[in-house]
Design a protein around this motif. Sequence first.
Motif, PDB file in Angstrom:
ATOM      1  N   PRO A 448      -6.817 -35.928 -18.067  1.00 45.37           N
ATOM      2  CA  PRO A 448      -6.900 -36.219 -19.506  1.00 45.37           C
ATOM      3  C   PRO A 448      -6.392 -35.031 -20.315  1.00 45.37           C
ATOM      4  O   PRO A 448      -6.379 -33.890 -19.838  1.00 45.37           O
ATOM      5  CB  PRO A 448      -8.395 -36.468 -19.738  1.00 45.37           C
ATOM      6  N   ASP A 449      -5.991 -35.305 -21.537  1.00 41.98           N
ATOM      7  CA  ASP A 449      -5.316 -34.297 -22.356  1.00 41.98           C
ATOM      8  C   ASP A 449      -6.092 -32.994 -22.507  1.00 41.98           C
ATOM      9  O   ASP A 449      -5.501 -31.906 -22.374  1.00 41.98           O
ATOM     10  CB  ASP A 449      -4.996 -34.885 -23.737  1.00 41.98           C
ATOM     11  N   PRO A 450      -7.394 -33.000 -22.808  1.00 48.08           N
ATOM     12  CA  PRO A 450      -8.085 -31.709 -22.977  1.00 48.08           C
ATOM     13  C   PRO A 450      -8.047 -30.839 -21.729  1.00 48.08           C
ATOM     14  O   PRO A 450      -7.828 -29.628 -21.810  1.00 48.08           O
ATOM     15  CB  PRO A 450      -9.521 -32.131 -23.343  1.00 48.08           C
ATOM     16  N   TRP A 451      -8.241 -31.451 -20.572  1.00 45.20           N
ATOM     17  CA  TRP A 451      -8.239 -30.663 -19.348  1.00 45.20           C
ATOM     18  C   TRP A 451      -6.819 -30.270 -18.952  1.00 45.20           C
ATOM     19  O   TRP A 451      -6.608 -29.198 -18.369  1.00 45.20           O
ATOM     20  CB  TRP A 451      -8.925 -31.439 -18.229  1.00 45.20           C
ATOM     21  N   ALA A 452      -5.846 -31.132 -19.246  1.00 45.41           N
ATOM     22  CA  ALA A 452      -4.456 -30.759 -18.990  1.00 45.41           C
ATOM     23  C   ALA A 452      -4.076 -29.534 -19.814  1.00 45.41           C
ATOM     24  O   ALA A 452      -3.400 -28.614 -19.332  1.00 45.41           O
ATOM     25  CB  ALA A 452      -3.535 -31.932 -19.316  1.00 45.41           C
ATOM     26  N   GLN A 453      -4.522 -29.496 -21.052  1.00 46.17           N
ATOM     27  CA  GLN A 453      -4.245 -28.335 -21.902  1.00 46.17           C
ATOM     28  C   GLN A 453      -4.928 -27.090 -21.344  1.00 46.17           C
ATOM     29  O   GLN A 453      -4.344 -25.999 -21.333  1.00 46.17           O
ATOM     30  CB  GLN A 453      -4.713 -28.608 -23.324  1.00 46.17           C
ATOM     31  N   ALA A 454      -6.158 -27.232 -20.861  1.00 44.83           N
ATOM     32  CA  ALA A 454      -6.871 -26.079 -20.296  1.00 44.83           C
ATOM     33  C   ALA A 454      -6.155 -25.543 -19.061  1.00 44.83           C
ATOM     34  O   ALA A 454      -6.046 -24.323 -18.865  1.00 44.83           O
ATOM     35  CB  ALA A 454      -8.307 -26.473 -19.955  1.00 44.83           C
ATOM     36  N   VAL A 455      -5.643 -26.434 -18.209  1.00 43.32           N
ATOM     37  CA  VAL A 455      -4.938 -26.000 -17.005  1.00 43.32           C
ATOM     38  C   VAL A 455      -3.629 -25.303 -17.376  1.00 43.32           C
ATOM     39  O   VAL A 455      -3.271 -24.265 -16.806  1.00 43.32           O
ATOM     40  CB  VAL A 455      -4.675 -27.199 -16.080  1.00 43.32           C
ATOM     41  N   ARG A 456      -2.914 -25.856 -18.337  1.00 47.80           N
ATOM     42  CA  ARG A 456      -1.658 -25.230 -18.758  1.00 47.80           C
ATOM     43  C   ARG A 456      -1.906 -23.840 -19.356  1.00 47.80           C
ATOM     44  O   ARG A 456      -1.151 -22.894 -19.103  1.00 47.80           O
ATOM     45  CB  ARG A 456      -0.942 -26.121 -19.771  1.00 47.80           C
ATOM     46  N   GLU A 457      -2.952 -23.721 -20.155  1.00 45.16           N
ATOM     47  CA  GLU A 457      -3.264 -22.412 -20.730  1.00 45.16           C
ATOM     48  C   GLU A 457      -3.624 -21.410 -19.635  1.00 45.16           C
ATOM     49  O   GLU A 457      -3.257 -20.232 -19.714  1.00 45.16           O
ATOM     50  CB  GLU A 457      -4.417 -22.556 -21.722  1.00 45.16           C
ATOM     51  N   THR A 458      -4.328 -21.853 -18.606  1.00 43.42           N
ATOM     52  CA  THR A 458      -4.653 -20.969 -17.491  1.00 43.42           C
ATOM     53  C   THR A 458      -3.393 -20.513 -16.772  1.00 43.42           C
ATOM     54  O   THR A 458      -3.248 -19.325 -16.424  1.00 43.42           O
ATOM     55  CB  THR A 458      -5.578 -21.702 -16.503  1.00 43.42           C
ATOM     56  N   ALA A 459      -2.446 -21.428 -16.556  1.00 35.56           N
ATOM     57  CA  ALA A 459      -1.197 -21.064 -15.895  1.00 35.56           C
ATOM     58  C   ALA A 459      -0.385 -20.091 -16.746  1.00 35.56           C
ATOM     59  O   ALA A 459       0.198 -19.128 -16.226  1.00 35.56           O
ATOM     60  CB  ALA A 459      -0.382 -22.323 -15.604  1.00 35.56           C
ATOM     61  N   VAL A 460      -0.350 -20.320 -18.051  1.00 35.85           N
ATOM     62  CA  VAL A 460       0.407 -19.438 -18.934  1.00 35.85           C
ATOM     63  C   VAL A 460      -0.203 -18.040 -18.957  1.00 35.85           C
ATOM     64  O   VAL A 460       0.515 -17.026 -18.931  1.00 35.85           O
ATOM     65  CB  VAL A 460       0.477 -20.041 -20.348  1.00 35.85           C
ATOM     66  N   ARG A 461      -1.533 -17.961 -19.014  1.00 33.97           N
ATOM     67  CA  ARG A 461      -2.182 -16.643 -18.997  1.00 33.97           C
ATOM     68  C   ARG A 461      -1.860 -15.888 -17.711  1.00 33.97           C
ATOM     69  O   ARG A 461      -1.612 -14.682 -17.723  1.00 33.97           O
ATOM     70  CB  ARG A 461      -3.693 -16.793 -19.161  1.00 33.97           C
ATOM     71  N   GLY A 462      -1.874 -16.599 -16.595  1.00 25.92           N
ATOM     72  CA  GLY A 462      -1.559 -15.943 -15.333  1.00 25.92           C
ATOM     73  C   GLY A 462      -0.120 -15.513 -15.220  1.00 25.92           C
ATOM     74  O   GLY A 462       0.198 -14.526 -14.542  1.00 25.92           O
ATOM     75  N   VAL A 579      -1.409 -17.220 -10.604  1.00 27.28           N
ATOM     76  CA  VAL A 579      -1.209 -18.555 -11.164  1.00 27.28           C
ATOM     77  C   VAL A 579      -1.921 -19.634 -10.355  1.00 27.28           C
ATOM     78  O   VAL A 579      -2.762 -20.374 -10.878  1.00 27.28           O
ATOM     79  CB  VAL A 579       0.299 -18.886 -11.271  1.00 27.28           C
ATOM     80  N   LEU A 580      -1.599 -19.737  -9.078  1.00 31.57           N
ATOM     81  CA  LEU A 580      -2.104 -20.867  -8.291  1.00 31.57           C
ATOM     82  C   LEU A 580      -3.619 -20.855  -8.153  1.00 31.57           C
ATOM     83  O   LEU A 580      -4.273 -21.894  -8.317  1.00 31.57           O
ATOM     84  CB  LEU A 580      -1.445 -20.863  -6.910  1.00 31.57           C
ATOM     85  N   GLU A 581      -4.193 -19.704  -7.845  1.00 37.78           N
ATOM     86  CA  GLU A 581      -5.644 -19.653  -7.659  1.00 37.78           C
ATOM     87  C   GLU A 581      -6.409 -19.918  -8.959  1.00 37.78           C
ATOM     88  O   GLU A 581      -7.388 -20.683  -8.953  1.00 37.78           O
ATOM     89  CB  GLU A 581      -6.041 -18.306  -7.053  1.00 37.78           C
ATOM     90  N   PRO A 582      -6.024 -19.316 -10.113  1.00 41.11           N
ATOM     91  CA  PRO A 582      -6.712 -19.696 -11.359  1.00 41.11           C
ATOM     92  C   PRO A 582      -6.558 -21.170 -11.701  1.00 41.11           C
ATOM     93  O   PRO A 582      -7.512 -21.810 -12.165  1.00 41.11           O
ATOM     94  CB  PRO A 582      -6.044 -18.796 -12.410  1.00 41.11           C
ATOM     95  N   VAL A 583      -5.363 -21.732 -11.481  1.00 41.61           N
ATOM     96  CA  VAL A 583      -5.162 -23.157 -11.749  1.00 41.61           C
ATOM     97  C   VAL A 583      -6.022 -23.998 -10.814  1.00 41.61           C
ATOM     98  O   VAL A 583      -6.652 -24.981 -11.238  1.00 41.61           O
ATOM     99  CB  VAL A 583      -3.676 -23.520 -11.614  1.00 41.61           C
ATOM    100  N   ALA A 584      -6.069 -23.624  -9.531  1.00 40.22           N
ATOM    101  CA  ALA A 584      -6.910 -24.356  -8.582  1.00 40.22           C
ATOM    102  C   ALA A 584      -8.382 -24.262  -8.960  1.00 40.22           C
ATOM    103  O   ALA A 584      -9.134 -25.237  -8.818  1.00 40.22           O
ATOM    104  CB  ALA A 584      -6.686 -23.816  -7.165  1.00 40.22           C
ATOM    105  N   ALA A 585      -8.805 -23.104  -9.459  1.00 37.17           N
ATOM    106  CA  ALA A 585     -10.206 -22.968  -9.892  1.00 37.17           C
ATOM    107  C   ALA A 585     -10.496 -23.873 -11.082  1.00 37.17           C
ATOM    108  O   ALA A 585     -11.569 -24.484 -11.164  1.00 37.17           O
ATOM    109  CB  ALA A 585     -10.494 -21.510 -10.251  1.00 37.17           C
TER     110      ALA A 585
END
Length: 608
Positions: A448-462, A579-585
């Motif tokens: 869903p959109d809120p969690w997709a945004q959270a995952v993308r932000e995590t990837a960008v931060r990493g 990137v991968l580990e924060p996104v997986a978390a």
Amino acid sequence: MTALTDRTDDRWDDGLIARSRPRTSEDDWPSSGDEEGDEALVRAVSGAGSDGGKAPAPPLSPEAQALRVRLDALRQLIGLSRTRILDGKTLAEAGRVLDEAAARRGLSAQHTVVAIAGATGSGKSTLFNSLAGVQISETGLRRPTTAAPIACSWSDGAAGLLDRLEIPGRLRRRPRETSEAEVLRGMVLVDLPDLDSAVGAHRDHVDRVLALVDAVVWVVDPEKYADAVLHERYLRPLAGHAEVTFVVLNQVDRLPGESADLVLDDLRRLLDDDGIALGEHGEPGATVIGLSALTGEGVGELREMLGQFTQEKGAATRRICADVDKAAARLRPLYVADGHAGPEIGETARAEFEDRLAEAVGAYAAGLAAERAWRRNAGKACGTPWLRLWRWYESRRSPRSLAGLAALAAIGRSPTASEPPVEEEVTARQRVEQAVRTVADEAVRGLPDPWAQAVRETAVRGAEGLPQALDEIAVTLGPAVAVPSARPPRPSWWPAAVLAQAAMTLLQIFGGLWLAGQIVGVLEPSLMPPVLLMVAGIIGGPLVEWACSIGARGPARRYGQDAERRLRQAAAGCGRARVLEPVAAELLRYREVREQYATVAKLSTSRQ
């Protein structure tokens, strides 16, 4: 109406205000600490009261146990989602459901609060008085007649419930105590103002009380039973509360012949359009009945239904379950999208991500450089001395060695500058950004959109420091891989090749000396043997070198692949950590809340 106005029974207080008395353990649900709140709550809403500690509490019903699990899951769901869900309004509504459910913890489990609601002129106050057996709520032609909620309790101990409804003591009454009243013992009946009143405060009373009662009796008349305000504002939004809903068609005495049945059938059709399940043929759902509060026709049947409904002591449980169902439906877009149970980063996406990072760090070029270095070392060891001498001469003429040039090419550096050109740096950064975007898009597929945004932000931060980290790997590990300080390991056949090359060189030297001796007259003239020895040495040397170059291809390729693998693993490890580990978390957290949501929505899903 004589029965309604007969006040000769001494046991009734002549309509005076029922005074609130202090609550006792016999009246109220057990109150416990926070750690026991859920259990106390579900025991309360399931009708499991307390006897002041004199007897153990009865076991929870299956419905109450399921409610306890769902409420606990909803609490955890809200806690895990507050920092990641942008729709705070929906979470606040779910939190209100928890708060209202918890508010029932210290209140009476022996009472069922039922509200009578309806539009202007529907006769709800008349029905209220008819059920109470006495004139309590004012009726008449003046509209609106009921200005504030009025409560009638058939037994003591409901003061806490009425306090929660904010009904003052002057508006709390007792019914006439008759044999018919015993059927309704345990019920608290609330007469609400008109839901379509022109006075805004009246509508506010209706909305507030409807959110707190255990059940609702909707009173409609033959003229307004299809009123849009009733259906669109109240019945349709409360469609999931069908099991605690009664719909009464009042004033059937005004309908001649079979008209009452026709109107009831049309009313059932409208309720079905509203999504309200009808409790027919033994199925759970709303109860629809026709009556006349004025003549008493059908009132006894409604009284019996309400009495049985009250004695079951399950209305509060069903009401809270319906509230949780409604909250779960509103939360669904935050946790479910496209029917996917939960995403994860696939092996293909991981491999593509690591390939792009390896490309950005120049792992393939570094492997080629290492392979060339191995072959050059083989050429030095197995080449003819004359060719090696020529290469040494060429290297002295060049400002940089061929190995140095290969190393610089492998790590993408300019041979004339210490820093990479801007164009190459931008290209490498773009490769990294593209790799991060690709793996993030793969990870959020089905979210869903809120969690997709959270995952993308995590990837960008990493990915913020990833290009710099890859540059450090290229600078530190790249040259060591491409041009190792120590010579590459030699295969077992290298000594034999070196000896063969030395033998060819000795043949050339021996043949040359022999021929020179004949020329100066020291040796006897015999031209053919020394020439053959020299030709054999001259031809044999390149042949040995050629054979060694063929034999060196396999080991050189393996050495280059090993060098590429080491640089690739270093880049992949950096990408995994950042990137991968924060996104997986983050995906793991989503799966956790998704499981909690599945628990919250379990009953509502099974009913769909």
